[in-house]
Design an enzyme around this catalytic site. Structure first.
Site, mmCIF file in Angstrom:
data_model
loop_
_atom_site.group_PDB
_atom_site.id
_atom_site.type_symbol
_atom_site.label_atom_id
_atom_site.label_comp_id
_atom_site.label_asym_id
_atom_site.label_seq_id
_atom_site.Cartn_x
_atom_site.Cartn_y
_atom_site.Cartn_z
ATOM 1 N N ARG A 67 0.827 -1.219 0.000
ATOM 2 C CA ARG A 67 0.000 0.000 0.000
ATOM 3 C C ARG A 67 0.856 1.262 0.000
ATOM 4 O O ARG A 67 0.480 2.256 -0.612
ATOM 5 C CB ARG A 67 -0.943 0.004 1.204
ATOM 6 C CG ARG A 67 -2.062 -0.972 0.987
ATOM 7 C CD ARG A 67 -3.033 -0.998 2.134
ATOM 8 N NE ARG A 67 -4.213 -1.739 1.722
ATOM 9 C CZ ARG A 67 -5.081 -2.269 2.568
ATOM 10 N NH1 ARG A 67 -4.905 -2.141 3.862
ATOM 11 N NH2 ARG A 67 -6.125 -2.922 2.116
ATOM 12 N N GLY A 384 -9.568 -8.706 -0.850
ATOM 13 C CA GLY A 384 -8.357 -8.906 -0.038
ATOM 14 C C GLY A 384 -7.757 -10.283 -0.212
ATOM 15 O O GLY A 384 -6.557 -10.430 -0.478
HETATM 16 P P1 ADP Z 1 -12.077 -11.817 -1.025
HETATM 17 O O1 ADP Z 1 -11.387 -11.318 0.232
HETATM 18 O O2 ADP Z 1 -11.141 -12.005 -2.153
HETATM 19 O O3 ADP Z 1 -13.287 -10.986 -1.366
HETATM 20 P P2 ADP Z 1 -13.651 -13.723 0.478
HETATM 21 O O4 ADP Z 1 -13.285 -13.005 1.735
HETATM 22 O O5 ADP Z 1 -15.041 -13.668 0.015
HETATM 23 O O6 ADP Z 1 -12.641 -13.284 -0.699
HETATM 24 O O7 ADP Z 1 -13.344 -15.274 0.650
HETATM 25 C C1 ADP Z 1 -12.089 -15.770 0.993
HETATM 26 C C2 ADP Z 1 -12.201 -16.927 1.933
HETATM 27 O O8 ADP Z 1 -13.048 -17.932 1.409
HETATM 28 C C3 ADP Z 1 -10.855 -17.563 2.155
HETATM 29 O O9 ADP Z 1 -10.492 -17.406 3.509
HETATM 30 C C4 ADP Z 1 -11.087 -19.033 1.810
HETATM 31 O O10 ADP Z 1 -10.462 -19.927 2.704
HETATM 32 C C5 ADP Z 1 -12.581 -19.166 1.898
HETATM 33 N N1 ADP Z 1 -13.063 -20.297 1.104
HETATM 34 C C6 ADP Z 1 -12.934 -20.478 -0.199
HETATM 35 N N2 ADP Z 1 -13.429 -21.680 -0.572
HETATM 36 C C7 ADP Z 1 -13.865 -22.280 0.546
HETATM 37 C C8 ADP Z 1 -14.475 -23.548 0.840
HETATM 38 N N3 ADP Z 1 -14.704 -24.421 -0.119
HETATM 39 N N4 ADP Z 1 -14.814 -23.808 2.108
HETATM 40 C C9 ADP Z 1 -14.550 -22.915 3.084
HETATM 41 N N5 ADP Z 1 -13.973 -21.719 2.874
HETATM 42 C C10 ADP Z 1 -13.638 -21.401 1.629
HETATM 43 MG MG MG Z 2 -11.879 -11.523 2.336
#
Ligand code: ADP
Ligand code: MG
Length: 427
Positions: A67, A384
């Protein structure tokens, strides 16, 4: 050598890269908002809102300087134009009072080593002492104000507080994309009081995200994943209206699978979102877009980095098992779509990528998105955890745009008007 020292040791190299490869003056992205090149900053004081909400080690060192590094083009630009720069930012959640743990001093140290200039650290962000320091600031110098959120007036968008901040400078530049979805004093209050513009980082964010939303080259493919459908409902709804293909993975895929009557074992499902999932599938069908869900999965009996994983040959997950990643057939299915795409937006990992055994699907997708970029597609990743995954895969610099704002990029993709962007003048 700690992580901080090693990263900052490479800083000169990074700096050269950033300055040469991204944003020389003549390639400032044209967006519908005024950009910093349209402000006559020579000999003036410029208040710049930056996103220095950096992760810190227990000893108070910056553990990821992304950042801070991302603000260098704007800072270099302003310094080269003969401006004095006053930076303001927030860190953590100090809840409206000074908390030593949330001081921005570590960010000042990090910036100092990246920009090779001494940075003055103010004792606060408003008040007579800060006024005096700001008054004496000379062109070419940088002052970093202390954490804005040490004052409750920042988040309350208090007008007297915004006035105090604005009184420090002649111009305001907004470069904190990660904060523009909030209507705070430093995002919406100050631009009402000073001639304002978008910085280079914010301009780059708006340029790429608006391209995807307003004028995507087709095929336009969105990849959605992550933890919950409920976090992403509005993004899905907004993207269904725009994309040609939606690829859905991550835990949210199980809610869609269950909505279709598929057994998903003990996978994470949001039972109260099943009807919504059905209506989204229906909407996609009506619009005639492809809505592709995983056709095989990596499953375990218990989520544990060393758990024995199996691959389901189909969409069905047996009782007592849960899905933790997309399977190899799904990877292939998604690959075909991605390598054919001209615009790709990605939000949300395909599995529990934090555990190496379940990161394969997410990393494979990252590879395909990088490959699509090489073939000429415009590719954008936001969120994130998704950004962390792309960086872990070593592909952070191989996509068109890696967004610095998690919540802000989601809200932009949802089609919302972000208050900190709306507050800047149109051109
Ligand atoms: P971003 O921060 O990119 O928007 P999210 O916060 O929505 O993404 O999701 C990220 C989380 O989703 C990660 O911590 C990951 O471990 C979890 N995740 C992804 N697939 C699964 C799954 N099949 N079961 C449980 N958790 C999951
Ligand atoms: Mg997230």
């Amino acid at each position: 050598m700690g992580l901080f020292e090693s990263r900052c040791g490479l800083s000169r190299l990074y700096r050269q890269e950033i300055i040469q490869s991204t944003m020389p003056t003549e390639t400032i992205p044209r967006i519908s908002k005024r950009t910093l090149d349209q402000l006559p900053v020579q000999g003036k004081k410029v208040l710049v809102r930056v996103d220095y909400n950096v992760p810190l080690s227990p000893e108070g060192k910056v553990t990821d300087d992304t950042r801070v590094r991302e603000t260098l083009p704007t800072l270099e630009y302003l310094l080269n134009k003969g401006a004095a720069v006053i930076l303001c930012a927030h860190l953590g959640r100090p809840k409206g009072k000074p908390v030593a743990q949330y001081s921005l001093k570590p960010a000042a140290a990090c910036l100092e080593s990246l920009i090779h200039k001494s940075i003055q650290m103010a004792p606060d962000c408003v008040g007579p002492a800060v006024q005096a320091i700001a008054k004496n600031l000379k062109p070419g110098q940088i002052l970093l104000l202390e954490n804005l959120r040490f004052h409750p007036e920042e988040e309350a968008n208090d007008s007297a507080f915004a006035k105090s901040l604005a009184s420090l400078a002649d111009y305001f530049v907004q470069d904190a994309f990660g904060a523009v979805h909030r209507a705070h004093a430093s995002t919406t209050g100050v631009p009402e009081l000073l001639p304002s513009a978008a910085g280079l980082l914010l301009a780059k964010e708006i340029y790429f995200l608006s391209h995807a939303i307003q004028n995507p080259q087709r095929p336009f493919v969105a990849i959605l994943g992550g933890a919950k459908v409920s976090d992403k409902i509005e993004v899905i709804e907004s993207l269904i209206e725009k994309v040609d293909t939606l690829l859905v993975g991550g835990a949210m895929a199980y809610t869609f699978a269950k909505a279709q009557g598929i057994s998903v074992g003990k996978s994470r499902v949001e039972n109260d979102k099943i009807d919504l999932a059905l209506s989204l599938l229906e909407k996609a069908k009506k619009r005639g877009i492809q809505f592709l869900l995983p056709i095989d999965r990596v499953i375990v009996q218990n989520v544990d980095p060393n758990a024995k994983a199996e691959i389901t040959p189909s969409t069905t997950i047996p009782e007592g098992w849960e899905g933790v990643d997309i399977g190899p057939k799904t990877v292939q299915l998604f690959q075909k779509q991605l390598l054919n795409a001209k615009t790709i937006v990605w939000n949300g990992p395909m599995g529990i990528f934090e555990m190496p055994a379940f990161a394969k699907g997410t990393f494979a997708i990252a590879e395909f998105v990088a490959e699509a970029t090489k073939k000429g597609a415009t590719t954008i990743v936001g969120g994130g955890d998704s950004v962390a995954a792309v960086k872990q895969a070593g592909l952070g610099n191989q996509l068109s745009h890696v967004s610095t704002g998690g919540g802000a990029s989601l809200e932009y993709l949802e089609g919302k008007d972000l208050p900190g962007i709306a507050a800047l003048p149109n051109v």
